[in-house]
Design an enzyme around this catalytic site. Structure first.
Site, PDB file in Angstrom:
ATOM      1  N   PRO A  98      -4.645   8.229  -8.941  1.00 24.11           N
ATOM      2  CA  PRO A  98      -4.782   7.007  -9.744  1.00 24.11           C
ATOM      3  C   PRO A  98      -5.236   5.824  -8.903  1.00 24.11           C
ATOM      4  O   PRO A  98      -4.658   5.543  -7.859  1.00 24.11           O
ATOM      5  CB  PRO A  98      -3.362   6.782 -10.284  1.00 24.11           C
ATOM      6  N   VAL A  99      -6.284   5.166  -9.352  1.00 24.40           N
ATOM      7  CA  VAL A  99      -6.798   3.960  -8.670  1.00 24.40           C
ATOM      8  C   VAL A  99      -6.877   2.850  -9.723  1.00 24.40           C
ATOM      9  O   VAL A  99      -7.737   2.862 -10.605  1.00 24.40           O
ATOM     10  CB  VAL A  99      -8.165   4.232  -8.013  1.00 24.40           C
ATOM     11  N   GLY A 100      -5.930   1.923  -9.601  1.00 21.13           N
ATOM     12  CA  GLY A 100      -5.690   0.941 -10.670  1.00 21.13           C
ATOM     13  C   GLY A 100      -6.798  -0.054 -10.911  1.00 21.13           C
ATOM     14  O   GLY A 100      -6.786  -0.733 -11.932  1.00 21.13           O
ATOM     15  N   SER A 133      -4.382   5.702 -13.854  1.00 17.29           N
ATOM     16  CA  SER A 133      -3.399   4.648 -13.585  1.00 17.29           C
ATOM     17  C   SER A 133      -2.939   3.943 -14.861  1.00 17.29           C
ATOM     18  O   SER A 133      -3.672   3.860 -15.843  1.00 17.29           O
ATOM     19  CB  SER A 133      -4.032   3.612 -12.653  1.00 17.29           C
ATOM     20  N   GLN A 155      -0.415   8.144 -15.112  1.00 19.22           N
ATOM     21  CA  GLN A 155       0.454   7.599 -14.051  1.00 19.22           C
ATOM     22  C   GLN A 155       1.183   6.384 -14.605  1.00 19.22           C
ATOM     23  O   GLN A 155       0.558   5.434 -15.078  1.00 19.22           O
ATOM     24  CB  GLN A 155      -0.385   7.212 -12.833  1.00 19.22           C
ATOM     25  N   TYR A 157       3.484   3.165 -14.005  1.00 17.93           N
ATOM     26  CA  TYR A 157       4.225   2.146 -13.266  1.00 17.93           C
ATOM     27  C   TYR A 157       5.345   1.714 -14.205  1.00 17.93           C
ATOM     28  O   TYR A 157       5.082   1.087 -15.235  1.00 17.93           O
ATOM     29  CB  TYR A 157       3.326   0.958 -12.930  1.00 17.93           C
ATOM     30  N   THR A 183       5.025   6.597 -10.440  1.00 17.67           N
ATOM     31  CA  THR A 183       4.851   6.109  -9.074  1.00 17.67           C
ATOM     32  C   THR A 183       6.064   5.269  -8.673  1.00 17.67           C
ATOM     33  O   THR A 183       6.430   4.314  -9.366  1.00 17.67           O
ATOM     34  CB  THR A 183       3.554   5.283  -8.960  1.00 17.67           C
ATOM     35  N   LYS A 265       5.702  10.295  -7.797  1.00 13.66           N
ATOM     36  CA  LYS A 265       4.697  10.000  -6.758  1.00 13.66           C
ATOM     37  C   LYS A 265       5.286   9.053  -5.714  1.00 13.66           C
ATOM     38  O   LYS A 265       5.909   8.041  -6.063  1.00 13.66           O
ATOM     39  CB  LYS A 265       3.462   9.361  -7.399  1.00 13.66           C
ATOM     40  N   HIS A 289       0.660   6.175  -0.685  1.00 20.64           N
ATOM     41  CA  HIS A 289      -0.173   5.234  -1.429  1.00 20.64           C
ATOM     42  C   HIS A 289      -1.429   4.858  -0.621  1.00 20.64           C
ATOM     43  O   HIS A 289      -1.926   3.734  -0.703  1.00 20.64           O
ATOM     44  CB  HIS A 289       0.639   3.971  -1.768  1.00 20.64           C
ATOM     45  N   ASP A 318      -1.689  13.267  -1.484  1.00 16.70           N
ATOM     46  CA  ASP A 318      -2.848  12.441  -1.152  1.00 16.70           C
ATOM     47  C   ASP A 318      -2.510  11.525   0.010  1.00 16.70           C
ATOM     48  O   ASP A 318      -1.365  11.474   0.458  1.00 16.70           O
ATOM     49  CB  ASP A 318      -3.381  11.638  -2.355  1.00 16.70           C
ATOM     50  N   GLY A 320      -5.415   9.721   2.907  1.00 17.78           N
ATOM     51  CA  GLY A 320      -6.207   9.962   4.107  1.00 17.78           C
ATOM     52  C   GLY A 320      -7.224  11.077   4.006  1.00 17.78           C
ATOM     53  O   GLY A 320      -7.931  11.339   4.983  1.00 17.78           O
ATOM     54  N   VAL A 321      -7.320  11.739   2.855  1.00 20.42           N
ATOM     55  CA  VAL A 321      -8.299  12.831   2.711  1.00 20.42           C
ATOM     56  C   VAL A 321      -9.704  12.217   2.648  1.00 20.42           C
ATOM     57  O   VAL A 321      -9.985  11.376   1.789  1.00 20.42           O
ATOM     58  CB  VAL A 321      -8.015  13.649   1.427  1.00 20.42           C
ATOM     59  N   ARG A 322     -10.546  12.619   3.561  1.00 20.73           N
ATOM     60  CA  ARG A 322     -11.896  12.022   3.635  1.00 20.73           C
ATOM     61  C   ARG A 322     -13.004  13.063   3.562  1.00 20.73           C
ATOM     62  O   ARG A 322     -14.180  12.718   3.521  1.00 20.73           O
ATOM     63  CB  ARG A 322     -12.058  11.245   4.970  1.00 20.73           C
TER      64      ARG A 322
HETATM   65  N1  FMN Z   1      -1.595   4.630  -6.972  1.00 21.85           N
HETATM   66  C1  FMN Z   1      -0.919   4.600  -8.135  1.00 21.85           C
HETATM   67  O1  FMN Z   1       0.030   5.363  -8.302  1.00 21.85           O
HETATM   68  N2  FMN Z   1      -1.297   3.740  -9.124  1.00 21.85           N
HETATM   69  C2  FMN Z   1      -2.316   2.866  -8.999  1.00 21.85           C
HETATM   70  O2  FMN Z   1      -2.630   2.118  -9.906  1.00 21.85           O
HETATM   71  C3  FMN Z   1      -2.998   2.856  -7.757  1.00 21.85           C
HETATM   72  N3  FMN Z   1      -3.999   1.977  -7.547  1.00 21.85           N
HETATM   73  C4  FMN Z   1      -4.724   2.045  -6.385  1.00 21.85           C
HETATM   74  C5  FMN Z   1      -5.784   1.164  -6.188  1.00 21.85           C
HETATM   75  C6  FMN Z   1      -6.589   1.273  -5.053  1.00 21.85           C
HETATM   76  C7  FMN Z   1      -7.722   0.326  -4.854  1.00 21.85           C
HETATM   77  C8  FMN Z   1      -6.336   2.299  -4.110  1.00 21.85           C
HETATM   78  C9  FMN Z   1      -7.229   2.479  -2.912  1.00 21.85           C
HETATM   79  C10 FMN Z   1      -5.255   3.139  -4.278  1.00 21.85           C
HETATM   80  C11 FMN Z   1      -4.428   3.016  -5.411  1.00 21.85           C
HETATM   81  N4  FMN Z   1      -3.331   3.856  -5.606  1.00 21.85           N
HETATM   82  C12 FMN Z   1      -2.622   3.793  -6.770  1.00 21.85           C
HETATM   83  C13 FMN Z   1      -2.996   4.866  -4.598  1.00 21.85           C
HETATM   84  C14 FMN Z   1      -3.765   6.169  -4.852  1.00 21.85           C
HETATM   85  O3  FMN Z   1      -3.297   6.818  -6.006  1.00 21.85           O
HETATM   86  C15 FMN Z   1      -3.619   7.145  -3.686  1.00 21.85           C
HETATM   87  O4  FMN Z   1      -2.247   7.339  -3.425  1.00 21.85           O
HETATM   88  C16 FMN Z   1      -4.334   6.692  -2.415  1.00 21.85           C
HETATM   89  O5  FMN Z   1      -5.534   6.023  -2.707  1.00 21.85           O
HETATM   90  C17 FMN Z   1      -4.626   7.903  -1.544  1.00 21.85           C
HETATM   91  O6  FMN Z   1      -5.141   7.519  -0.321  1.00 21.85           O
HETATM   92  P1  FMN Z   1      -6.710   7.502   0.024  1.00 21.85           P
HETATM   93  O7  FMN Z   1      -7.265   6.255  -0.602  1.00 21.85           O
HETATM   94  O8  FMN Z   1      -6.685   7.477   1.504  1.00 21.85           O
HETATM   95  O9  FMN Z   1      -7.336   8.754  -0.552  1.00 21.85           O
END
Ligand code: FMN
Length: 391
Positions: A98-100, A133, A155, A157, A183, A265, A289, A318, A320-322
């Site tokens: 999830p990326v919010g 998200s 996901q 919150y 989360t 999470k 996160h 998740d 750090g996976v690149r």
């Molecule tokens: N995790 C959540 O559980 N909910 C979110 O809304 C959420 N928003 C995020 C927004 C951004 C810009 C980023 C980069 C991450 C967010 N995360 C959120 C965390 C991601 O779900 C995930 O745990 C994390 O990006 C994994 O690491 P990585 O970016 O190195 O792949």
């Protein structure tokens, strides 16, 4: 049988006919292409993290301390990367975390501001599932309608208003989400110097709050509708979002909210895994996160003990996976499925659904080739003894 690495061959053949790749082929390129599309505030919001950003960098470096042992003549010409999760068979072990703010990251698309729909379309096109998200720019019902046949997870919150939490879960169930991911590591916002320097936070500007603004429980608590006064609605969101009081005592309530698979999470300690298990959850999601919340140890280093404590329960991972190689290493350390956050986020920014799809194709092709060339034909063969610790 098709292999994900056929993508690799296709790129070379396209080159023979003068067609070059539309997007870069690795992480640094995706980030650079995304950066060219985003303003500094949005770029820093995604690229940055907690404190001195040691944690997010360490998350990446943790993968470099492991190497894969090659095995020869093992007949791994065809690979099976599929995994079973909560009754669904997915063609690959990769998922979109999830990326919010992805809803407003789709700067390059023809209709910017619908990045969550682009993620859903990516899932539909690739079969790679998404964990969507709470913080969406389009309501979850509209997002769910774009998912095609690919199951997705919602996901949560957990707001400090139980009625609102219940409403979100009911809506996610009705919209057809396949599970609820709660989360736990964001009961308040982390220390993020880059965002503080900009004194900016998308949600306070009323962005990515569509699930709140469309919710009858949330709306009932406002004097004016979010359409009339988005600023006041965003303040109400800020008052509702944080939940410092959430504790293990609330797990029974969360569990009772749904019959869907429930995952937690942010779990990184074996004792927390055991408590979660005792509380009846269906899956653990090991993550720090992406180093955005608390400065902590690299998530990958914490994964093996989490897997041991989970004792057969699925463990999503998740942080750090690149690359596709990283996916293989996380699987070998016991992850059931491996998530990416920033990588596909950059994909959405550089090219909407097409950009995210390209990122996933690269990750999967590299994971597939890494397995095949090292002699491993299936995810089941990726066990801890496949890895060597690099001093
Ligand atoms: N995790 C959540 O559980 N909910 C979110 O809304 C959420 N928003 C995020 C927004 C951004 C810009 C980023 C980069 C991450 C967010 N995360 C959120 C965390 C991601 O779900 C995930 O745990 C994390 O990006 C994994 O690491 P990585 O970016 O190195 O792949």
């Amino acid at each position: 049988m098709a292999n994900f690495s056929d993508f690799n061959t296709g790129v070379y053949f396209n080159g023979l006919f003068g067609t070059m790749p539309a997007f870069p082929m690795e992480y640094a390129g995706w980030e650079a292409a995304a950066r060219a599309q985003l303003d500094d505030v949005m770029y820093d919001y995604v690229a940055g993290g907690a404190g001195d950003e040691f944690t997010q960098d360490a998350n990446v470096r943790a993968f470099q301390r492991w190497g894969i042992t090659p095995r020869m003549l093992s007949g791994a010409a065809e690979r099976d990367l599929s995994v079973e999760l909560f009754g669904h068979r997915f063609a690959s072990p990769v998922f979109m975390a999830p990326v919010g703010v992805v809803g407003v990251m789709d700067a390059a698309s023809e209709t910017p501001g619908h990045g969550d729909l682009e993620v859903a379309r990516t899932a539909a096109a690739t079969g790679v599932p998404a964990v969507m998200s709470t913080l969406m720019q389009d309501p979850m019902e509209a997002v769910a309608a774009e998912l095609g046949d690919t199951p997705a997870f919602f996901q949560l919150y957990t707001p400090n208003d139980r009625e609102l939490a219940e409403s979100f879960v009911r809506r996610a169930e009705a919209a057809g989400f396949a599970g609820i991911v709660v989360t736990l590591d964001t009961w308040t916002l982390g220390w993020r110097p880059r965002d503080l320097q900009h004194a900016a936070m998308p949600q306070l500007q009323a962005k990515c709050l569509a699930n709140y603004f469309s919710d009858p429980v949330f709306r009932a608590k406002l004097d004016k509708t979010p359409e009339e006064d988005p600023g006041a609605a965003a303040i109400q969101w800020a008052l509702t979002f944080g939940n410092p009081g959430l504790s293990w005592d609330d797990l029974a309530w969360l569990r009772g909210l749904t019959d869907l698979p429930l995952l937690l999470k942010g779990i990184c300690h074996p004792d927390d895994v055991r408590r979660a298990k005792d509380g009846g959850v269906d899956g653990i999601y090991c993550s720090n996160h992406g180093g955005r919340q608390a400065a902590s140890a690299p998530a990958l280093d914490l994964l093996p003990d989490v897997v041991t404590a989970a004792d057969g329960m699925p463990v999503l991972f998740d942080s750090g996976v690149r690359s596709g190689v990283d996916v293989v290493k996380a699987l070998a350390l016991g992850a059931t499925a491996v998530g990416v956050g920033r990588p596909y986020g950059w994909g959405i920014a550089m090219g909407g659904a097409a950009g995210a799809q390209h990122v996933l194709q690269c990750l999967l092709a590299e994971a597939d080739l890494t397995m095949g060339l090292n002699g491993y034909a299936s995810v089941a063969e990726l066990t801890r003894d496949v890895l060597v610790r690099i001093p």
